[in-house]
Design an enzyme around this catalytic site. Structure first.
Site, PDB file in Angstrom:
ATOM      1  N   GLU A 197      79.790 161.708  29.939  1.00  0.00           N
ATOM      2  CA  GLU A 197      80.335 161.295  31.317  1.00  0.00           C
ATOM      3  C   GLU A 197      81.837 161.077  31.335  1.00  0.00           C
ATOM      4  O   GLU A 197      82.390 160.029  31.660  1.00  0.00           O
ATOM      5  CB  GLU A 197      79.572 159.992  31.641  1.00  0.00           C
ATOM      6  CG  GLU A 197      78.156 160.283  32.169  1.00  0.00           C
ATOM      7  CD  GLU A 197      77.492 159.160  33.021  1.00  0.00           C
ATOM      8  OE1 GLU A 197      77.869 158.065  32.788  1.00  0.00           O
ATOM      9  OE2 GLU A 197      76.669 159.307  33.741  1.00  0.00           O
ATOM     10  N   HIS A 270      74.949 158.978  43.823  1.00  0.00           N
ATOM     11  CA  HIS A 270      75.600 159.909  43.633  1.00  0.00           C
ATOM     12  C   HIS A 270      75.513 160.937  44.940  1.00  0.00           C
ATOM     13  O   HIS A 270      75.517 162.380  44.263  1.00  0.00           O
ATOM     14  CB  HIS A 270      75.231 160.691  42.140  1.00  0.00           C
ATOM     15  CG  HIS A 270      75.444 159.879  40.834  1.00  0.00           C
ATOM     16  ND1 HIS A 270      75.093 160.174  39.812  1.00  0.00           N
ATOM     17  CD2 HIS A 270      76.766 158.872  40.671  1.00  0.00           C
ATOM     18  CE1 HIS A 270      75.992 159.462  38.741  1.00  0.00           C
ATOM     19  NE2 HIS A 270      76.805 158.652  39.402  1.00  0.00           N
ATOM     20  N   GLU A 295      71.395 163.703  33.251  1.00  0.00           N
ATOM     21  CA  GLU A 295      70.627 162.304  33.446  1.00  0.00           C
ATOM     22  C   GLU A 295      70.263 162.094  34.771  1.00  0.00           C
ATOM     23  O   GLU A 295      71.199 162.543  35.803  1.00  0.00           O
ATOM     24  CB  GLU A 295      71.682 161.261  33.107  1.00  0.00           C
ATOM     25  CG  GLU A 295      72.065 161.237  31.697  1.00  0.00           C
ATOM     26  CD  GLU A 295      73.177 159.855  31.607  1.00  0.00           C
ATOM     27  OE1 GLU A 295      73.040 159.087  32.249  1.00  0.00           O
ATOM     28  OE2 GLU A 295      73.533 160.079  30.445  1.00  0.00           O
ATOM     29  N   ASP A 306      61.225 142.939  31.722  1.00  0.00           N
ATOM     30  CA  ASP A 306      61.616 142.374  30.340  1.00  0.00           C
ATOM     31  C   ASP A 306      62.645 141.033  30.562  1.00  0.00           C
ATOM     32  O   ASP A 306      63.242 140.859  29.422  1.00  0.00           O
ATOM     33  CB  ASP A 306      62.347 143.473  29.437  1.00  0.00           C
ATOM     34  CG  ASP A 306      63.631 143.825  29.999  1.00  0.00           C
ATOM     35  OD1 ASP A 306      64.063 143.467  31.166  1.00  0.00           O
ATOM     36  OD2 ASP A 306      64.524 144.374  29.248  1.00  0.00           O
ATOM     37  N   SER A 399      66.582 145.833  28.368  1.00  0.00           N
ATOM     38  CA  SER A 399      66.654 147.038  29.313  1.00  0.00           C
ATOM     39  C   SER A 399      67.067 146.966  30.581  1.00  0.00           C
ATOM     40  O   SER A 399      66.135 146.103  31.292  1.00  0.00           O
ATOM     41  CB  SER A 399      65.357 147.642  29.009  1.00  0.00           C
ATOM     42  OG  SER A 399      65.274 149.114  29.792  1.00  0.00           O
TER      43      SER A 399
HETATM   44 CA    CA Z   1      65.099 144.469  32.716  1.00  0.00          CA
END
Ligand code: CA
Length: 662
Positions: A197, A270, A295, A306, A399
């Site tokens: 990128e 995008h 991507e 998480d 994450s």
């Molecule tokens: Ca997460």
């Protein structure tokens, strides 16, 4: 969850990189587990992508996978048995694995910065496992010690202070050494990315002269070690007009030797797929380059698993092309593949970003954090502060894309993983409701709450269908809402077994009647049709209404016959100051002249120009400061005049509000 600041910061990693894939034969040797025929038995709806080349890159980036496994994450196959994730991906049609490479993502004591701690050794391990099941490796060199993306292109610590000549030499040597390691390990490399990128900034440099020197140095190393591999450059933000034309022109002027001009494509930010195809096709046609999506990803659920905030999740303001469901995720992947394969000139592939970056534990942020710190399975660890104190050093965690993985929180593959195989053959199962579109009702404090009996279901084939709904609301609930003043209520319900929401916006006293057309009648609105339009009426259609089920509709085959006004007269208002607002959307209107207006005793006192800007692009006209004396009559309305000889102007008008401001 976490603060907005944290969420915004966490968006950056997902924007990061790209890589390239395969050169010549995409479907690899005898050890290939990539299926050559349709895998049957799936309930996933998939429309076949026509003319998909055998060697089209169907890739997945799983750079965090070793850190995940070290943290105790297990991945399973569709039968529920634990299985090597590389095998599972290959068995379901993925033919390329992309991996990011950082120069030195460790502190002086050997503590990893996180994000998979992806140095060349990790990439080699990942490459070996990909090769073992017949997939090619796409190497994504960031040329940084940690994440590189449009907002961040920090030079590796070992290269700090070098001028561009020395840096180019170092980059060349480093690339060559890394690729030799891969080659020595027998890794099949199909493509190598020089930078991730690199939107006008790369490895600490920001002039195209310097960028080009670095790109060329990297490409040269690739040609020498893996002569059959494609050399890719990777950029982001195709939604910006002419951005890619400008980049490609610079690369041409500086004679950079590369094969693939690649783009990230995250639909929330995008732009449209059509725009993506047009941007990449212009580069391909003008400069003879291959192009691809390096991507992309899509959320299968809005929920985090998480305890570390996600880039995309619950809450408004996100552009959603599909519901956040497993089927929605598959539809996104299928349509990106179709766009690159069939609507983009020289489109060679699509890579999914971090399809396996799931939670490392189910208990708490604190428990997960220990694993992220120890094994680098979060987006950043606290150790990254020595290199990136302002971002990673402050906001380190897990994450940000666990809800965009193609495995659930327990490591079971989602049905959407089958899309990589099924795009080649199609899977025309009977479409069924997949999600229910939210309904919004506007009710003023003197109005009546009438919940819709019908809602719009998004079907698994992405079409829409009206279906009956049951709302979980009692008379007592409704009474509470009437008494509760100006606020919004989330009324929940069920349609075809799926969750439905009706957001009831209780608004201040509105002096207009039938202000959202929910009676289904025109009265007491007065229509003056100067142009004799083909269609002017109150229409019932949830998806085309700003709120509720009804709106006022107009259309005419000839543009210039749309010329009308829609107004309502209100007598007996208390003396005071008022404001008026009304909204419109539509298209094909030529040079439209549209405005909201207010008259007091027949004399115009205010006018607000409005635009006809496209489907569901609602524009609101506001006339403020309407002063009314006792006994005067107020008329408020909207005037619409379209011109030109186009396809015929059309549009929708909704939600007229006349409120007192004292
Ligand atoms: Ca997460």
């Amino acid at each position: 969850m976490k603060s907005l600041k944290r969420m915004m910061t966490l968006m950056l990693p997902a924007l990061l990189f790209l890589t390239g894939c395969t050169a010549s034969p995409a479907i690899a040797p005898e050890n290939s587990l990539i299926p050559t025929e349709k895998i049957g038995g799936s309930s996933l709806y998939v429309k076949k992508v026509e003319n998909l080349p055998e060697d089209f890159i169907l890739g997945m980036d799983i750079s965090s996978v070793l850190a995940e496994e070290n943290s105790g994450v297990k991945y399973y196959d569709f039968d529920g048995a634990e299985q090597d994730i590389f095998r599972t991906l290959a068995e379901n049609g993925v033919n390329t694995i992309r991996v990011r490479v950082w120069n030195d993502p460790f502190d002086e004591n050997g503590n990893g910065f996180g994000g998979g701690n992806c140095d060349i050794d990790a990439a080699t391990e990942i490459g070996k496992r990909a090769t073992a099941v017949g997939m090619q490796l796409l190497v994504d060199f960031h040329y940084s010690d940690f994440w590189a993306d449009p907002g961040k292109q920090m030079v590796p610590r070992a290269w700090a202070g070098m001028d561009v000549e020395a840096k180019s030499k170092a980059l060349y040597q480093y690339t060559k050494d890394c690729l030799k390691k891969l080659r020595a390990a027998g890794v099949v490399v199909g493509m190598v990315q020089i930078g991730n990128e690199t939107n006008g900034v790369f490895c600490g440099e920001s002039s195209w002269s310097n960028l080009s020197s670095l790109f060329s140095a990297g490409g040269k190393a690739v040609r020498e070690v893996y002569p059959k591999a494609l050399v890719a450059l990777h950029f982001a933000n195709p939604e910006t007009a002419d951005r890619y034309d400008g980049y490609a022109k610079q690369l041409d002027q500086y004679q950079v030797d590369y094969d693939v001009f690649a783009s990230s494509y995250y639909p929330y930010w995008h732009g449209t797929l059509d725009n993506l195809a047009a941007s990449l096709s212009r580069v391909s046609e003008t400069y003879g380059k291959k192009v691809m999506v390096m991507e992309t990803s899509y959320a299968y659920t809005p929920y985090d698993s998480d305890f570390s905030g996600n880039t995309i999740g619950e809450g408004g303001g996100v552009i959603k092309d599909y519901p956040f469901t497993v089927q929605g995720q598959a539809n996104h992947v299928r349509n990106v593949i179709d766009t690159v394969a069939n609507k983009t000139k020289n489109g060679i592939g699509v890579v999914y970003w971090e399809g396996a970056w799931i939670t490392v534990g189910q208990t708490s942020w604190e428990e997960n954090s220990k694993l992220w710190e120890q094994y680098g399975s979060g987006w950043a660890s606290s150790y990254a502060s020595v290199y990136d104190p302002k971002d990673a050093g402050k906001y380190y965690g897990g994450s940000a894309v666990d809800n965009q993985a193609m495995f659930d929180a327990n490591g079971r593959p989602l049905e959407s993983l089958r899309v990589w195989n099924l795009v080649r053959y199609g899977n025309a199962v009977e479409p069924k409701p997949d999600a229910i579109e939210d309904v919004t009702l506007l009710v003023d404090l003197n109005g009546t709450i009438v919940l819709p009996e019908i809602v719009s279901a998004v079907m698994t084939d992405d079409s829409k269908q009206s279906i009956p709904v049951q709302w979980n609301v009692t008379e007592a609930d409704l009474d509470r809402m009437y008494r509760g003043g100006v606020q919004t209520y989330d009324v929940q319900g069920s349609a075809a077994g799926l969750e439905a929401h009706c957001y009831v916006n209780m608004v201040e006293f509105n002096f207009l009647e039938n202000y959202s057309f929910e009676t289904g009648e025109e009265s007491p609105w007065r229509v003056t049709d100067r142009g004799h339009a083909d269609q002017l009426y109150v229409e019932k259609k949830v998806t085309d209404s700003l709120t509720g089920e009804y709106h006022y509709h107009f259309w005419s085959a000839a543009n210039n016959s749309v010329d009308f006004s829609l107004e309502q007269e209100v007598a007996g208002l208390p003396a005071g100051t008022y404001k008026f607002a009304v909204s419109i959307m539509g298209g094909d209107a030529g040079d439209a002249e549209v405005y909201a207006y207010a008259l007091v005793d027949g004399v115009e006192v205010g006018r607000a120009p409005m635009g006809i800007n496209g489907y569901n692009a609602w524009d609101t006209g506001r006339v403020n400061g309407i002063t009314v004396a006792a006994g005067q009559t107020v008329t408020v309305g909207i005037s619409v005049k379209c011109s030109g000889a186009g396809n015929g102007a059309w549009g929708k008008i909704d939600d007229a509000l006349l409120n007192s401001v004292g």
